[in-house]
Motif scaffolding. Sequence first.
Motif, PDB file in Angstrom:
ATOM      1  N   GLN A  11       0.866  -1.173   0.000  1.00 47.34           N
ATOM      2  CA  GLN A  11       0.000   0.000   0.000  1.00 47.34           C
ATOM      3  C   GLN A  11       0.909   1.231   0.000  1.00 47.34           C
ATOM      4  O   GLN A  11       1.537   1.539   1.004  1.00 47.34           O
ATOM      5  CB  GLN A  11      -0.866  -0.045   1.260  1.00 47.34           C
ATOM      6  N   ALA A  43      -3.858   7.401  -3.847  1.00 47.73           N
ATOM      7  CA  ALA A  43      -3.880   7.027  -2.437  1.00 47.73           C
ATOM      8  C   ALA A  43      -2.991   7.990  -1.659  1.00 47.73           C
ATOM      9  O   ALA A  43      -1.782   7.844  -1.644  1.00 47.73           O
ATOM     10  CB  ALA A  43      -3.390   5.590  -2.279  1.00 47.73           C
ATOM     11  N   TYR A  74      -7.854  -0.214   0.751  1.00 46.25           N
ATOM     12  CA  TYR A  74      -6.866  -1.306   0.679  1.00 46.25           C
ATOM     13  C   TYR A  74      -7.220  -2.429   1.632  1.00 46.25           C
ATOM     14  O   TYR A  74      -7.590  -2.165   2.782  1.00 46.25           O
ATOM     15  CB  TYR A  74      -5.477  -0.777   1.028  1.00 46.25           C
ATOM     16  N   TRP A 134      -6.301  -3.540  -3.838  1.00 48.00           N
ATOM     17  CA  TRP A 134      -7.023  -2.286  -3.786  1.00 48.00           C
ATOM     18  C   TRP A 134      -8.430  -2.460  -4.342  1.00 48.00           C
ATOM     19  O   TRP A 134      -8.648  -3.217  -5.271  1.00 48.00           O
ATOM     20  CB  TRP A 134      -6.345  -1.225  -4.657  1.00 48.00           C
TER      21      TRP A 134
END
Length: 403
Positions: free
Chosen positions: A99, A147, A219, A227
């Motif tokens: 992530q 993100a 996530y 995702w």
Amino acid sequence: MRAILQVAAVLSVTASGMVAGNIVEAVKVESLDGFKCGTPLVKKIKWTPVAVYPQSTVKLNDKRALELHKGAKGKIVEVGALTDGKEIAIVLRWPDKSQDLYKGYKSDLYADGFAVQFASSAQEPEKLPYIGMGSDGRPVAIYLRKAYERVYEPNGGGDVAHQVNPHNTPYFGGALEKFKEEVAQKGTTTYQRAFVSEGFRSMTEIRDGSASYRTDMHYVEKRGGMWGGTVIRPVEDGYAAPTQGEYAVAIAVWDGKELERDGLKRLSGWIAVKLPGGKNGELERVVSEVVSGDLANGKKQFETNCASCHWSRDFQNAPLYMAPGLENIGGQATAAYLRESILDPNAVVVPGYNRNAHPNFSWYMVDEKGNRTSTMPPFNYLDKKSIEDLVAYLQSQKAEVEK
Ligand code: HEC
């Protein structure tokens, strides 16, 4: 033997045996209010595995990133859609082992992200916009989500007191902690943007509030990390509308870990998204057309006519920035687009090349009126069979897909 090879080349069969497609059926639901990744409505989605391929058209001026992308594979993104009659939600989920969040002050970190692009119209499927960014006279609406850790844009909010980043404040110790806390509290902005675009340099953010949309990104550690992403927009607005109940949509994902940003991403070809009852046979035919030509002859034709300017998976002799890289063109362009590119390069002039990276080659000329003419000559004198064989060869140009 040849027939078998051809099938393997055109279908994106993943190592786990999943066959990628590009027709998505939107499921009717009562209401999309409050819908996000992870809410129960997700269970209603009919997922279609869609292959996305590394974009190799325009190379980024970043050695480290280019090195990381040598031999980059395609990925499968599962795509679904929901509609309540007023709005349409495009929902994606895709594997990503890490992530990667953007943290404002570290400029060498890149964020994971995704984009959903709608052709403004699918009225002329043979002339869909240039896949990455739209093209002259063929606009697209692009919704982008990255993100970010809670983003705080002090100037946007007119807040001058907190516009310095924590490393440049006069505070330290307890005062710095307090300052950071205040910034965190105010930092609620999500990085989401909507653009209209008719070609690379025309990409314009819609900032007047006329585009109503919302995005979400989520996530989960499931299946080695993945995702989920959602874009919700009106079924129809001034930026995009369905044709006979169907949209042409394309998706892209960025992996921050692989230093992906801007044009360096994985991109799908055009997908037909059908509203309930939608029937645009022509769009579906165009997005799924597979040309069964003679691949060996196509390769020969490519070597003779094209390899002096373009890279393919087999030929990499042309100077690096001479022309768009075609190593993954088969995963992104329709057969109709490929035919048009060969016969009439001026129909769509690929507008994006990075002048800093390759100043020596111009992909087009501009006249006094601002019209662009491609430096690629038309190959309309080739016989029909050679052209179809070339298209078949170009369709086979795409990376292997990760399982
Ligand atoms: C003289 C150099 C040159 C030759 C030879 C050439 N091209 Fe091109 N080609 C270009 C340039 C420059 C562009 C980008 C401008 C444009 O879109 O026309 C381009 C664009 C393209 C595109 C669009 C790429 C994209 O990302 O959308 C395709 C497909 C293509 N060429 C295929 C071919 C094929 C097939 C041949 C051989 C039959 C060929 N080209 C021969 C220079 C060339």
